[in-house]
Scaffold this active site. Structure first.
Site, mmCIF file in Angstrom:
data_model
loop_
_atom_site.group_PDB
_atom_site.id
_atom_site.type_symbol
_atom_site.label_atom_id
_atom_site.label_comp_id
_atom_site.label_asym_id
_atom_site.label_seq_id
_atom_site.Cartn_x
_atom_site.Cartn_y
_atom_site.Cartn_z
ATOM 1 N N LYS A 288 0.847 -1.197 0.000
ATOM 2 C CA LYS A 288 0.000 0.000 0.000
ATOM 3 C C LYS A 288 0.881 1.246 0.000
ATOM 4 O O LYS A 288 1.875 1.304 0.736
ATOM 5 C CB LYS A 288 -0.908 0.015 1.238
ATOM 6 N N ASP B 195 -1.673 -1.998 -4.147
ATOM 7 C CA ASP B 195 -3.082 -2.074 -3.751
ATOM 8 C C ASP B 195 -3.737 -0.704 -3.922
ATOM 9 O O ASP B 195 -3.056 0.323 -3.927
ATOM 10 C CB ASP B 195 -3.205 -2.460 -2.265
ATOM 11 N N MET B 196 -5.068 -0.697 -4.005
ATOM 12 C CA MET B 196 -5.770 0.592 -4.086
ATOM 13 C C MET B 196 -6.434 0.868 -2.733
ATOM 14 O O MET B 196 -7.115 0.010 -2.178
ATOM 15 C CB MET B 196 -6.815 0.571 -5.200
ATOM 16 N N GLN C 242 -11.142 -0.568 -8.547
ATOM 17 C CA GLN C 242 -12.324 -0.969 -7.761
ATOM 18 C C GLN C 242 -13.605 -0.704 -8.569
ATOM 19 O O GLN C 242 -13.837 0.436 -9.001
ATOM 20 C CB GLN C 242 -12.357 -0.129 -6.472
ATOM 21 N N ARG D 192 -5.504 -5.603 -11.131
ATOM 22 C CA ARG D 192 -6.345 -6.487 -10.315
ATOM 23 C C ARG D 192 -7.687 -5.771 -10.182
ATOM 24 O O ARG D 192 -7.736 -4.624 -9.728
ATOM 25 C CB ARG D 192 -5.736 -6.683 -8.928
ATOM 26 N N THR E 282 -12.202 -11.675 -6.570
ATOM 27 C CA THR E 282 -13.535 -11.699 -5.959
ATOM 28 C C THR E 282 -13.823 -13.094 -5.409
ATOM 29 O O THR E 282 -13.252 -14.075 -5.885
ATOM 30 C CB THR E 282 -14.613 -11.321 -7.003
ATOM 31 N N HIS E 283 -14.728 -13.132 -4.391
ATOM 32 C CA HIS E 283 -15.220 -14.432 -3.914
ATOM 33 C C HIS E 283 -16.662 -14.621 -4.340
ATOM 34 O O HIS E 283 -17.322 -15.556 -3.904
ATOM 35 C CB HIS E 283 -15.151 -14.501 -2.379
ATOM 36 N N ARG F 109 -11.978 -4.654 7.938
ATOM 37 C CA ARG F 109 -12.586 -4.553 6.598
ATOM 38 C C ARG F 109 -13.145 -5.909 6.161
ATOM 39 O O ARG F 109 -14.145 -5.974 5.447
ATOM 40 C CB ARG F 109 -11.567 -4.015 5.573
ATOM 41 N N ARG F 110 -12.504 -6.992 6.613
ATOM 42 C CA ARG F 110 -13.042 -8.327 6.265
ATOM 43 C C ARG F 110 -14.374 -8.579 6.990
ATOM 44 O O ARG F 110 -15.273 -9.208 6.465
ATOM 45 C CB ARG F 110 -12.048 -9.444 6.629
HETATM 46 P P1 FDA Z 1 -18.960 -9.576 -2.073
HETATM 47 O O1 FDA Z 1 -18.505 -8.672 -0.983
HETATM 48 O O2 FDA Z 1 -20.180 -9.221 -2.839
HETATM 49 O O3 FDA Z 1 -19.087 -11.017 -1.480
HETATM 50 C C1 FDA Z 1 -19.524 -12.126 -2.250
HETATM 51 C C2 FDA Z 1 -19.473 -13.377 -1.413
HETATM 52 O O4 FDA Z 1 -18.105 -13.684 -1.140
HETATM 53 C C3 FDA Z 1 -20.105 -13.247 -0.029
HETATM 54 O O5 FDA Z 1 -21.464 -13.510 -0.073
HETATM 55 C C4 FDA Z 1 -19.330 -14.286 0.756
HETATM 56 O O6 FDA Z 1 -19.802 -15.562 0.477
HETATM 57 C C5 FDA Z 1 -17.954 -14.166 0.183
HETATM 58 N N1 FDA Z 1 -17.125 -13.226 0.942
HETATM 59 C C6 FDA Z 1 -16.740 -11.979 0.567
HETATM 60 N N2 FDA Z 1 -15.966 -11.407 1.509
HETATM 61 C C7 FDA Z 1 -15.866 -12.298 2.506
HETATM 62 C C8 FDA Z 1 -15.193 -12.301 3.749
HETATM 63 N N3 FDA Z 1 -14.482 -11.266 4.185
HETATM 64 N N4 FDA Z 1 -15.311 -13.414 4.524
HETATM 65 C C9 FDA Z 1 -16.021 -14.482 4.107
HETATM 66 N N5 FDA Z 1 -16.675 -14.536 2.937
HETATM 67 C C10 FDA Z 1 -16.602 -13.473 2.147
HETATM 68 N N6 FDA Z 1 -10.128 -3.860 -1.968
HETATM 69 C C11 FDA Z 1 -9.639 -2.616 -2.161
HETATM 70 O O7 FDA Z 1 -10.342 -1.645 -1.953
HETATM 71 N N7 FDA Z 1 -8.332 -2.452 -2.560
HETATM 72 C C12 FDA Z 1 -7.526 -3.511 -2.828
HETATM 73 O O8 FDA Z 1 -6.370 -3.311 -3.213
HETATM 74 C C13 FDA Z 1 -8.035 -4.820 -2.652
HETATM 75 N N8 FDA Z 1 -7.291 -5.920 -2.892
HETATM 76 C C14 FDA Z 1 -7.879 -7.165 -2.889
HETATM 77 C C15 FDA Z 1 -7.157 -8.285 -3.277
HETATM 78 C C16 FDA Z 1 -7.779 -9.517 -3.388
HETATM 79 C C17 FDA Z 1 -6.994 -10.707 -3.861
HETATM 80 C C18 FDA Z 1 -9.170 -9.646 -3.069
HETATM 81 C C19 FDA Z 1 -9.876 -10.947 -3.214
HETATM 82 C C20 FDA Z 1 -9.866 -8.557 -2.623
HETATM 83 C C21 FDA Z 1 -9.238 -7.317 -2.515
HETATM 84 N N9 FDA Z 1 -9.929 -6.204 -2.055
HETATM 85 C C22 FDA Z 1 -9.376 -4.959 -2.219
HETATM 86 C C23 FDA Z 1 -11.231 -6.368 -1.338
HETATM 87 C C24 FDA Z 1 -12.415 -6.236 -2.260
HETATM 88 O O9 FDA Z 1 -12.535 -4.904 -2.685
HETATM 89 C C25 FDA Z 1 -13.715 -6.671 -1.582
HETATM 90 O O10 FDA Z 1 -13.937 -5.857 -0.466
HETATM 91 C C26 FDA Z 1 -13.742 -8.115 -1.141
HETATM 92 O O11 FDA Z 1 -13.088 -8.951 -2.045
HETATM 93 C C27 FDA Z 1 -15.199 -8.595 -1.013
HETATM 94 O O12 FDA Z 1 -15.837 -8.509 -2.255
HETATM 95 P P2 FDA Z 1 -16.238 -9.769 -3.143
HETATM 96 O O13 FDA Z 1 -15.830 -9.472 -4.539
HETATM 97 O O14 FDA Z 1 -15.641 -11.002 -2.600
HETATM 98 O O15 FDA Z 1 -17.807 -9.780 -3.177
#
Ligand code: FDA
Length: 308
Positions: free
Chosen positions: A98, A132-133, A164, A185, A227-228, A289-290
């Protein structure tokens, strides 16, 4: 923004709670759900274990918004050490950092000098630095800095950025970055942003995510789809297969400890998957944040604690 999400994001910035949590043994135990440990060796061991399961890794030494140049340089030292250890142990891993951890709030010139040194080190070992952003106050400066570093001919392909999908500005930002063939990313975004800058509704964030993924997949540059969200992942797979896009030309990325089942399932299907592995003492803002992303994690972690 749902109330629980904004509450956790507000708590992620509370320094008293942060000091208390990071020093308490209960806090440190809780963090282990999303953080690979406190020392470099813990992170390297986690990376080796993930590599053995066919997963690539990006290592993140936790920390943000440092307040002195000495702290910024110390943070960078950890990354120099990481890049050397990755090369030495032949890990399938790169690093994510960061800008505020590299002194951006103190002096953008200092942050640029530090990150430039790290990218130089990554070039030497044919590795890669992902910037990272962070919150929207840093978006333009992050894009500008990464573009300047990437414009140095030997750095090409060794430094990348994060975009993002919740930000309204992201489509033109991606167009600018792709004109320079910068690796991106794509994530949804983890900070609290006002509605004039970020889509307040999940459906718009998701819609933009799918649209931006399509742009990335057809760009001829290797990107990370982070993304998850199974709907996003399915849309990516479908678009790739309908357009004969080789799955080897992009990767999925997920966070350490989140949807491990999905990480493994994608590898079994033949997709590339990279896991973001954070480690270090300064885990509190990342951890909060998680929780903000999925408040049900509180219950999940509490259950885990009771079981121990
Ligand atoms: P969404 O939040 O809609 O979640 C979809 C589903 O995924 C949920 O219903 C759940 O099942 C699962 N899930 C998501 N988050 C979970 C968690 N914490 N615990 C358990 N299950 C979960 N952001 C940013 O602002 N700057 C950055 O540089 C990065 N870098 C980054 C790297 C990587 C590899 C990832 C995967 C994510 C990031 N992020 C990030 C975070 C990103 O912006 C976002 O907040 C999270 O990935 C959650 O969003 P989802 O796309 O997973 O979808």
């Amino acid at each position: 923004m749902p109330l629980l999400r904004s509450t956790f994001i507000a708590l992620s910035r509370n320094s008293r709670l942060r000091n208390f949590a990071e020093q308490s043994s209960l806090g440190r135990r809780m963090s282990s759900r999303f953080v690979a440990g406190f020392r470099i060796d813990d992170a390297l061991a986690a990376a080796a274990a993930l590599n053995a399961q066919g997963l690539s890794v990006t290592l993140d030494s936790l920390g943000e918004n440092v307040t002195t140049p000495a702290e910024a340089r110390q943070s960078a030292e950890v990354y120099h050490h990481l890049l050397d250890s990755i090369a030495h142990s032949r890990l399938d891993a790169n690093v994510s950092l960061k800008l505020t951890q590299m002194g951006m709030d103190l002096s953008p010139a200092l942050a640029e000098e530090i990150v430039s040194g790290l990218v130089g080190r990554a070039v030497q070992s044919d590795n890669f630095v992902r910037v990272d952003m962070e919150g929207s106050g840093y978006t333009q400066a992050t894009i500008d800095l990464v573009r300047r570093l990437h414009a140095v001919p030997e750095n090409r392909g060794h430094v990348g950025i994060v975009i993002q999908s919740y930000l309204r500005r992201s489509a033109p930002d991606i167009a600018t970055l792709l004109a320079n063939r910068i690796r991106i990313r794509l994530c949804k975004g983890a900070y609290q942003e006002p509605p004039d800058l970020a889509f307040p509704d999940k459906k718009d964030v998701d819609g933009n995510y799918v649209a931006l993924t399509k742009t990335l997949l057809t760009s001829g540059v290797f990107h990370g789809i982070a993304t998850h969200d199974e709907a996003m992942i399915d849309a990516t797979k479908r678009f790739a297969s309908e357009n004969a896009i080789d799955p080897a030309t992009f990767e999925f990325q997920m966070l350490y400890g989140v949807r491990r089942d999905l990480q493994r399932a994608l590898v079994a299907e033949g997709y590339k998957v990279r896991v973001y592995v954070p480690f270090g003492d300064e885990w509190y803002p990342y951890f909060m944040r998680r929780l903000a992303e999925r408040p049900a994690n509180v219950v999940f972690i509490a259950r885990q604690m009771l079981r121990k």
